[in-house]
Design a protein around this motif. Structure first.
Motif, short mmCIF file in Angstrom:
data_model
loop_
_atom_site.label_atom_id
_atom_site.label_comp_id
_atom_site.label_asym_id
_atom_site.label_seq_id
_atom_site.Cartn_x
_atom_site.Cartn_y
_atom_site.Cartn_z
N CYS B 265 0.88 -1.26 0.10
CA CYS B 265 0.03 0.10 -0.11
C CYS B 265 0.93 1.28 0.00
CB CYS B 265 -0.94 0.08 1.27
SG CYS B 265 -1.82 1.48 1.37
N CYS B 268 0.03 3.57 3.35
CA CYS B 268 0.80 3.34 4.49
C CYS B 268 1.78 2.56 4.70
CB CYS B 268 -0.36 2.48 5.35
SG CYS B 268 -0.83 0.78 4.51
N GLY B 272 -1.02 -1.03 6.99
CA GLY B 272 -2.35 -1.40 6.83
C GLY B 272 -3.24 -0.03 7.22
N CYS B 273 -4.43 0.40 6.22
CA CYS B 273 -4.91 1.50 6.49
C CYS B 273 -6.33 1.44 5.82
CB CYS B 273 -4.16 2.68 5.82
SG CYS B 273 -4.24 2.58 4.23
N CYS B 276 -6.36 0.31 2.03
CA CYS B 276 -6.19 -1.24 1.66
C CYS B 276 -6.84 -2.01 2.63
CB CYS B 276 -4.43 -1.24 1.90
SG CYS B 276 -3.95 -0.90 3.73
ZN LIG Z 1 -2.87 1.14 3.37
#
Ligand SMILES: [Zn+2]
Lengths: 825, 342
Positions: B265, B268, B272-273, B276
């Motif tokens: 991604c 991020c 993880g955000c 995504c």
């Molecule tokens: Zn992300």
């Protein structure tokens, strides 16, 4: 597909933790969209399996009881509860009910509040009796919305064990592509897990205990249309007792997203989820009644036109010949593979069951599902294709479960109509083929090692060749490429090397159509215009608005028309770019005063004799608003008009080396009379440019202000672009500049005057630039003065003044003869 | 004897110092260095002196003459500088005032993204091949290994036209068949850009119309490792060096094996955000080895030739690169959106 891990573990040991398992499945194509965790938040010390050993009356309240709970602690704990499902045990002395038991300090959902709100369990006194623990409802544990009574666990639940260990679970939510129909079953997923993690697959036991008369004496099956029904198995289960299914089954169904109904229906659903084979249970006695007391005959056939039946959901439906029905001698009893009929449905009084495990043509099921708008778990699976072999183990498994869980007796054998046994699929696979596709070389043994866990049977038939028999549950394998995908999946896509292309470079070809199109964009952007891209889908009325006052008289043009439009505004493919670019301009004019935009794109013109329309490219330009923004350096200038637009078009033609443009005064319903030109190149009409007609402006919600617009045929324009051009040498000799002002009648077009000047001026005249147009004293009314800056230059010598004077003289004479021009003094 | 000369020098220097403008300076020059000027006269006087005095006088008078000429030049230059400086003061501007406005035109972000894709693939020998928007069902589905009623057809929500068998293409893949039939039996490296259509509700995440760019390579020596090589190269050129790319098994009826391509991604960095969906990965394209049936339909013998194909959405790529959260911006043509692109 929702797969509870606890259920999955019944068929395969999973040697890796949950997260890596999800990752491995995702990488192998079984995309784990979400992991739903059940009970992962339950306090392991404070929420445990308990045993209600006695239910005593509450001394001060009739609607409350005191539950005495053993939980593995030193003493029995007493807690106050109003759970109605404990009342029957009140005052009955010693009982044993396994429950979810929560102690002081445990966090739970508040059963009395709307939604799910967490709360901590505190010691309290209820109507005078102290209570510091609780027996929990499903809602308090977050298992469901149910707060009617407390959760009663199976009798074998181990007292004192953390509830999270006993009841906690995780559910994999799999997003499956259509080729993974085999994984619409827990066994299917377990098989993948086994192959991907090295675990071993264990099938559930499909042995059964039958007794009494053979099934064949109790029912008959006829398949009238074997094309649509490859197999139909009926088994008979007699003397069942309809009731709730056991807790474990209900719990699994719920986690998998299905609602428990009764033991018989739950078993058909459970086996469908387990094996992927949908099943249907008919009330056998109702079938016998319909047959007038005779042995019922199941007939699988297409519907007769207009035939009707009421389905399980209570809706009376009428069928066409495309629908495959399950019938008996009295008429339809189910829509094959889609939904059962109401009349022969299982109900609380059902005693004897005819269980169907059949195989239907997936196309027929898909058509019927779509036509009746009846998607179901069964039609979802049938619609993707199921192997007919699956019907048999599923029938045995479900029948046996009905014997054990619904106290039925199984008639011997099954009625198995299998008119079209599927031939096994055998694929021959060579090591070189694998290498040619993956860029990796594997031995035969390695290849077999990837395929066999997925139950492909592999026999080496030559030093480099495997004979691979495709297992029955795989309908997606026909070609070596299909096996190669399996090899890659199991081996791991991430382990395939990353290598640049090394194959021979193909012959390189120019894409001139694209290059010229991009050049058009570049030139227009260079002129300060913004590119837009509008919808190809529009409404004919939007385009008709370009031709005001036409009303309904004219025949509307032919459109490529959408049969299933998603919005009433977008029902045809556009024939015009101008309409949508004007719309874009109008939308932007709400926020800013000046808009100069263009679009290069396709329009869609149905061709009378061809299946597919012509898709010529056009160019639309719209320019409107003040020529200058308000700025400290800018003096007031009039709005953008025809000549700003024409300047852009001229620049475009010049940059494309297109010559011979002719701008003629023209009438066009979209444009204002007197400010409109037709652009021609030789005999070819390229399009129109002008100021938009006030009525068109109004129709497009454009302000009362000049809007200059061009609508050009880009194919015609670009066809005139020469393949190349030559550069003119730059003369080293000085140029002679001379101004010439002539007076001509108003109606003489400037282009005519310029053409005559250039003709008469001969090759020495390099340029004739109009720098002034003047009307008024001393120019007589009805006439105008045109002033040109003439540039004379010879390639090979310095021009003599006398030669220039002679050329100017010729020009003046020619202008006088041809257009009655007079030299302005 | 030399005293009058010294006095003359002193006087001349004082007068030069007093000359404050070009006129006074010219007058000074006439007075001292002109044809009849005082210094010139003093030089002339040399001839009238006794022979014994001449060498000393001559040396001194020449010295003075040269010195005054030099002083004159210096003074003239100083005056020029002073007058320029004065003129510049009058001409000075506030450099913080805004410049004269230029209104540059811009390409639509989709065009910009398409061109970037063309450019990267051109360097790998892929050329642009375009085909029609309104297609036959046969080209869009059947020849791509999706006979009528094939379950995989569910993956595309299709706009049908009122003419049976004619649809709006749901992907640029029919161009694969057209390109193969045009070029067979030569090897192929093309990208196929174009507008595609899907019967979908228009929302911030989905549109009824979008561009797609497919890539197709066919030859005698093309493997899945080459597919990975080509796509990894592309992703790093498009999104930046060091991007991580992963290939995940998937399914498209016209490729086998098929792979979904994910990239770490870009928002991020893989932690993880929201964008995504907290996976750390963004799906950037679908890909796979061309299905033997498709090769055959294109005229190539699948036992001799192999190939790969991939497809991506330029609007989605632009959304990821520029943090655009609403796909509807692309065809709304709001200049406030379009003008944010360089
Ligand atoms: Zn992300």
């Amino acid at each position: 597909m929702k797969v509870p891990i606890s259920w999955l573990k019944e068929y395969v040991e999973i040697p890796i933790p949950l997260e890596p398992l999800a990752e491995r499945l995702t990488m192998a194509g079984l995309e784990v969209a979400a992991i739903e965790r059940i009970g992962d938040w339950w306090d392991r010390d404070r929420i445990v399996v308990g045993e209600v050993v006695e239910v005593r009356p509450h001394p001060n309240a009739d609607r409350l009881v005191l539950a005495r709970v053993a939980y593995g602690g030193p003493e029995v704990e007493e807690c106050v509860t109003g759970a109605p499902n404990l009342f029957p045990y009140k005052g009955r002395g010693r009982v044993s009910l396994k429950v979810a038991f929560a102690m002081e300090g445990a966090e739970l959902y508040d059963g009395h509040q709307e939604g799910f709100v967490k709360t901590r369990l505190k010691p309290t006194k209820i109507r005078g009796v102290p209570s510091r623990a609780m027996v929990c409802s499903e809602k308090e544990l977050g298992l469901s919305e149910d707060h009617e009574g407390i959760l009663i666990l199976p009798d074998d639940a181990p007292v004192g064990v953390p509830l999270a260990d006993y009841l906690g679970d995780a559910v994999l939510d799999l997003d499956l592509t259509p080729n993974l129909a085999r994984c619409l079953s827990v066994i299917g997923v377990a098989r993948e897990v086994a192959a991907l993690t090295g675990g071993r697959l264990r099938y559930p036991d499909t042995s059964w205990r039958t007794e009494g008369p053979p099934a064949a004496d109790l029912a008959r099956v006829q398949i009238a249309d074997p094309e649509l029904c490859a197999r139909y198995i009926a088994t008979l289960i007699r003397g069942v007792q309809i009731g709730p299914s056991p807790y474990w089954m209900q719990s699994r169904l719920r986690k998998a997203g299905m609602r428990p109904i009764n033991n018989v229906v739950d078993i058909t659903n459970y086996v469908m989820l387990e094996w992927g084979q949908p099943l249907h249970a008919f009330d056998y006695d109702k079938l016998v009644a319909r047959a007038g007391g005779d042995i019922p005959t199941i007939i699988v056939r297409r519907a007769r036109p207009g035939e009707t039946m009421t389905t399980l959901d209570g809706i009376a439906r009428t069928f066409t010949e495309d629908t495959l029905l399950i019938c008996d001698t009295a008429g339809p009893i189910a829509v094959a593979g889609v939904m059962g009929g109401l009349e022969t449905e299982i109900d609380d009084g059902t005693r004897n069951i005819l269980l169907e495990a059949a195989n239907f043509d997936f196309i027929s099921i898909r058509r019927t599902t779509q036509a009746l708008k009846l998607p179901s778990e069964a039609s979802l699976r049938f619609g993707k294709g199921i192997h007919p072999a699956l019907a048999e183990p599923a029938a045995r498994r479900a029948s046996e479960l009905m014997r054990v869980l619904a106290q039925g007796t199984l008639a011997q054998g099954m009625v198995d109509a299998y008119p079209r046994p599927a031939a096994p699929v055998v694929i021959s696979l060579t090591t070189s083929e694998v290498e040619r596709n993956l860029g990796l070389s594997f031995s035969l043994a390695e290849i077999a090692g990837f395929l066999e866990p997925l139950e492909f049977r592999c026999e080496p038939v030559a030093a480099d060749t495997l004979r691979v028999t495709v297992p029955d549950h795989r309908l997606d394998c026909q070609y070596p490429a299909d096996l190669i995908e399996e090899i890659a999946r199991v081996y791991g896509y991430d382990r395939i090397p990353v290598i640049e292309l090394a194959d021979r470079l193909p012959p390189q070809r120019a894409n001139r159509a694209l290059e010229l199109e991009e050049k058009v964009r570049d030139v227009l952007v260079g002129c300060g215009l913004q590119e837009v891209i509008t919808y190809s889908l529009t409404h004919p009325a939007r385009e008709a608005a370009l031709i005001p006052g036409q009303g309904g008289e004219a025949q509307p043009p032919a459109y490529v028309t959408i049969a299933n439009p998603i919005s009433p505004e977008r029902v045809v493919m556009r024939r015009s770019l101008l309409a949508s670019v004007l719309e874009a301009a109008a939308a932007n004019l709400r926020f800013q005063p000046r808009v100069t935009i263009f679009e290069v794109g396709k329009v869609f013109i149905p061709a009378p004799d061809a299946e597919l329309p012509d898709e010529p490219r056009r160019l639309a330009i719209v320019m409107t608003g003040p020529r200058q923004d308000r700025h400290w350096l800018a003096s007031a200038e009039p709005d953008l008009d025809f000549f700003d637009l024409k300047g852009v078009v001229e620049a475009l033609l010049e940059r494309l080396h297109v010559t011979g443009a002719c701008y003629e005064p023209a009438d066009h319903p979209s444009f204002q009379p007197g400010r409109t030109a037709r652009l021609r190149l030789g005999e070819t009409e390229i399009g129109f440019l002008g100021e938009v007609h006030p009525r068109v402006r109004e129709a497009f919600d454009l302000p009362e202000r000049r809007v200059a617009a061009a609508d050009l045929d880009l194919e015609a324009l670009l066809s005139r672009v020469p393949p190349g051009w030559r550069v003119e040498p730059i003369s080293v000799y000085p140029a002679v500049l001379q101004d010439l002002a002539v007076v001509v009648a108003e109606e003489v077009p400037a282009a005519r005057v310029r053409d005559l000047i250039l003709e008469a001026g001969g090759f020495l005249l390099k340029e004739a630039r109009l720098f002034d147009v003047y009307r008024g004293e001393p120019v007589p009314p009805g006439k105008k003065s045109l002033a040109y800056a003439l540039t004379f230059q010879a390639p090979d010598k310095t021009l003599h003044e006398a030669i220039v004077a002679r050329q100017v003289q010729r020009i003046v004479q020619r202008l006088r003869q041809e257009v009655g021009a007079e030299l302005r003094g | 004897m030399l005293e009058p000369l010294n006095q003359l020098e002193e006087e001349a220097r004082a007068a030069l110092e007093a000359a404050a403008d070009p006129g006074a300076l010219a007058a000074w020059r006439t007075t001292y260095l002109g044809r009849r000027g005082k210094v010139t006269e003093a030089v002339k006087a040399l001839a009238t002196l006794p022979a014994a005095e001449r060498p000393a006088y001559g040396r001194r008078v020449n010295e003075i003459k040269e010195a005054l000429e030099a002083a004159y030049e210096a003074r003239a230059e100083a005056l020029r500088q002073a007058s320029l400086a004065q003129a510049w003061v009058a001409d000075q501007v506030d450099v913080t005032l805004p410049g004269r406005p230029i209104r540059p035109g811009r390409l639509h972000p989709s065009t910009q993204t398409l061109r970037e894709i063309y450019r990267i693939f051109a360097e790998m020998g892929f050329q642009v091949y375009r085909s029609r928007d309104v297609e036959t069902d046969e080209m869009n589905f059947t020849l791509l290994n999706m006979p009528p009623h094939h379950p995989a057809r569910d993956m595309w929500d299709t706009f049908y036209t009122t003419r049976p068998g004619v649809i709006l293409r749901t992907h640029t893949s029919p161009g694969q068949i057209r390109a193969m039939r045009d070029y067979c039996p030569e090897p192929i490296r093309v990208i196929l850009p174009g507008m595609c259509y899907r019967y979908e509700q228009i929302t911030a995440r989905s549109e009824i119309m979008f561009n797609q760019v497919e890539g197709l390579a066919v030859g005698r020596n093309i493997t899945m490792a080459n597919l990975k090589g080509t796509i990894v190269d592309f992703a790093r050129r498009m999104f930046g060096e060091g991007r991580r790319v992963r290939f995940r098994a998937s399914h498209f009826p016209f490729t086998e094996p098929s792979a979904e391509v994910d990239m770490d991604c870009i928002l991020c960095g893989g932690k993880g955000c929201r964008v995504c969906k907290y996976t750390g990965w963004l799906e950037i394209m679908g890909s796979g080895m061309v299905h033997p049936v498709v090769l055959k339909n294109g005229g190539y013998d699948p036992d001799v030739y192999s190939g790969f194909a991939f497809g991506m959405g330029p609007e989605r790529i632009a959304m990821l690169k520029h943090g655009i959260e609403d796909i509807r911006y692309f065809w709304a043509n709001d200049l406030r959106f379009l003008q944010q692109f360089g």
